[in-house]
Design a protein around this motif. Sequence first.
Motif, mmCIF file in Angstrom:
data_model
loop_
_atom_site.group_PDB
_atom_site.id
_atom_site.type_symbol
_atom_site.label_atom_id
_atom_site.label_comp_id
_atom_site.label_asym_id
_atom_site.label_seq_id
_atom_site.Cartn_x
_atom_site.Cartn_y
_atom_site.Cartn_z
ATOM 1 N N PHE A 392 0.739 -1.279 0.436
ATOM 2 C CA PHE A 392 0.209 0.144 0.364
ATOM 3 C C PHE A 392 0.909 1.373 0.490
ATOM 4 O O PHE A 392 1.000 1.981 -0.753
ATOM 5 C CB PHE A 392 -0.739 -0.006 1.620
ATOM 6 C CG PHE A 392 -1.494 -0.889 1.099
ATOM 7 C CD1 PHE A 392 -2.670 -1.604 0.155
ATOM 8 C CD2 PHE A 392 -2.754 -1.496 2.007
ATOM 9 C CE1 PHE A 392 -3.212 -2.434 0.169
ATOM 10 C CE2 PHE A 392 -2.918 -2.076 2.508
ATOM 11 C CZ PHE A 392 -4.259 -3.010 0.841
ATOM 12 N N LYS A 396 0.911 4.750 -2.653
ATOM 13 C CA LYS A 396 0.907 6.212 -2.618
ATOM 14 C C LYS A 396 1.998 6.631 -2.864
ATOM 15 O O LYS A 396 2.414 8.088 -2.877
ATOM 16 C CB LYS A 396 0.789 6.283 -0.643
ATOM 17 C CG LYS A 396 0.904 7.273 -0.103
ATOM 18 C CD LYS A 396 0.232 7.129 1.164
ATOM 19 C CE LYS A 396 -0.920 8.202 1.959
ATOM 20 N NZ LYS A 396 -1.110 8.758 3.257
ATOM 21 N N ASP A 401 -2.853 6.306 -5.365
ATOM 22 C CA ASP A 401 -3.893 6.313 -4.150
ATOM 23 C C ASP A 401 -4.872 7.998 -4.607
ATOM 24 O O ASP A 401 -5.997 7.666 -4.732
ATOM 25 C CB ASP A 401 -3.606 6.317 -2.573
ATOM 26 C CG ASP A 401 -2.854 7.588 -2.592
ATOM 27 O OD1 ASP A 401 -1.644 7.949 -3.562
ATOM 28 O OD2 ASP A 401 -2.830 8.701 -1.577
ATOM 29 N N LYS A 405 -8.857 7.970 -6.042
ATOM 30 C CA LYS A 405 -9.718 8.680 -5.215
ATOM 31 C C LYS A 405 -10.286 9.534 -7.116
ATOM 32 O O LYS A 405 -11.654 9.732 -6.951
ATOM 33 C CB LYS A 405 -8.750 9.656 -4.667
ATOM 34 C CG LYS A 405 -8.636 9.054 -3.073
ATOM 35 C CD LYS A 405 -7.790 10.126 -2.312
ATOM 36 C CE LYS A 405 -7.608 9.004 -0.985
ATOM 37 N NZ LYS A 405 -6.908 9.945 -0.268
ATOM 38 N N TRP A 424 -10.651 -1.029 -0.360
ATOM 39 C CA TRP A 424 -9.708 -0.381 -0.324
ATOM 40 C C TRP A 424 -10.252 0.347 1.101
ATOM 41 O O TRP A 424 -11.038 0.446 1.297
ATOM 42 C CB TRP A 424 -10.614 0.306 -1.383
ATOM 43 C CG TRP A 424 -9.844 2.016 -1.402
ATOM 44 C CD1 TRP A 424 -10.186 3.408 -0.999
ATOM 45 C CD2 TRP A 424 -7.907 2.539 -1.696
ATOM 46 N NE1 TRP A 424 -9.101 4.080 -1.203
ATOM 47 C CE2 TRP A 424 -8.178 3.875 -1.308
ATOM 48 C CE3 TRP A 424 -7.247 1.345 -2.309
ATOM 49 C CZ2 TRP A 424 -6.796 4.042 -1.798
ATOM 50 C CZ3 TRP A 424 -6.029 1.642 -2.826
ATOM 51 C CH2 TRP A 424 -5.495 3.098 -2.166
ATOM 52 N N SER A 426 -8.467 4.256 2.919
ATOM 53 C CA SER A 426 -7.853 5.205 2.655
ATOM 54 C C SER A 426 -7.296 5.762 3.458
ATOM 55 O O SER A 426 -6.149 7.048 3.488
ATOM 56 C CB SER A 426 -8.965 6.562 3.010
ATOM 57 O OG SER A 426 -10.293 6.685 3.726
#
Length: 428
Positions: A392, A396, A401, A405, A424, A426
């Motif tokens: 993850f 980022k 990410d 979005k 997912w 956030s």
Amino acid sequence: MVHIIDEADIHIKAGKGGDGLVSFLHEKFNANGGPDGGDGGKGGDVIFIADQSEHTLMRFLRDKNFFAKNGENGKRKKMRGKFGENLIAKVPVGTQVLNLKNNKLIFDFTHHGESFVIAKGGIGGFGNAHFSSSNRQRPDFAELGLSGEEIFCKLTLKLIADVGIIGMPNAGKSTLISKISDSRPKIANYPFTTLEPNLGVVELHKKRLVFADVPGLIEGAGNGKGLGHKFLKHVERCIVLVHMLDGTDENLEKNFEIIENELKKFSTKLFKKKRIVVINKIDSSEKNKKNISKFSNSRKDVFQISAVSGEGLKELLIKIFEISEKEKIRIKKLEEKKESKKNENIIELTPRKNFFGVKKIKSHKFEIFGEPFETLARRTNWENESSLRRFFLALKRRKLDKELKKLGILDGDIVKILEYTFFWNSIF
């Protein structure tokens, strides 16, 4: 029964890379030492080598599976696992390896000693010692090793010869090759004596050419009739073709047209090859002289020979060597021109392997694609929380990410990469 085995379908699989090890140093007076898990070893490759002592693909009919060894998992004390043993297989010179999935050529073995890695072994995963840093002093995760390449292949053997002798059954092709070379093929006066192509080496003025005589062709050979159609592919590599006719047959013109049509049906490339027309058995064709004269006068450079007595063979060989030299030069220039043109059109782009991105598949389902993240996904232990966190964080760092979005992803939506899926969150 046809003895030569020139086609085989096989399954090739390189070795999987070993997994990295999660381990911590435990020694006397140091019960809580640092991470010492070693890296996994690389999986073995599947390598083919062309060997002139191999003449058939028989082995590949008997053994269909060619699997290299897996790499060992990492060990304690930062020791790397052993690399998987490569699998090396010998193939005859002239073997082509094609991918059965798309029929694309993987490699063409044209020289003795030539080698090629058909399937590469997977890379070993990093052990937890690899991820130790000042900010992460006790990493409790390691990478998985990657799977080796797996391919279903077709092997096709095409003889390496400079000159191919073609014609109807009993035209005297085998007799000719036995007279001009040291080849000793089986010869008899009935159709389809030659059940497999014969090779012979011919030398003239310190130059050498390899001749191949192909089993007799009949009408419909290009569509699979008779024996010769099985071997037309063997003369596709030839520089020059010798089209031989039986001088004792009254149907010279008809026989000539039959073979020419079969070449055209089988392959446009084969039909365009330089050809020399030869009428054989002129010492036994007294009754057919009129037909021979008529046929010869209607064409340029028709050679009349007797393969048995040797009449006309010297003049024929001189012509064959002369045309072969010219064709070699022409083909080389053509290849150089193609290569030059190819290089002129090359435009440097960002390598595809560094390309990655995200897309919305359907409502509440998204996909990550591209080699960097697909490779990372394969090396991630999806059952280990720390390993998942690393995956993850990589998303980022590459700002995927934010891209997700923008596409409208919400917590709880499904994200897919290869065969892996996750929900997912956030705040990962």
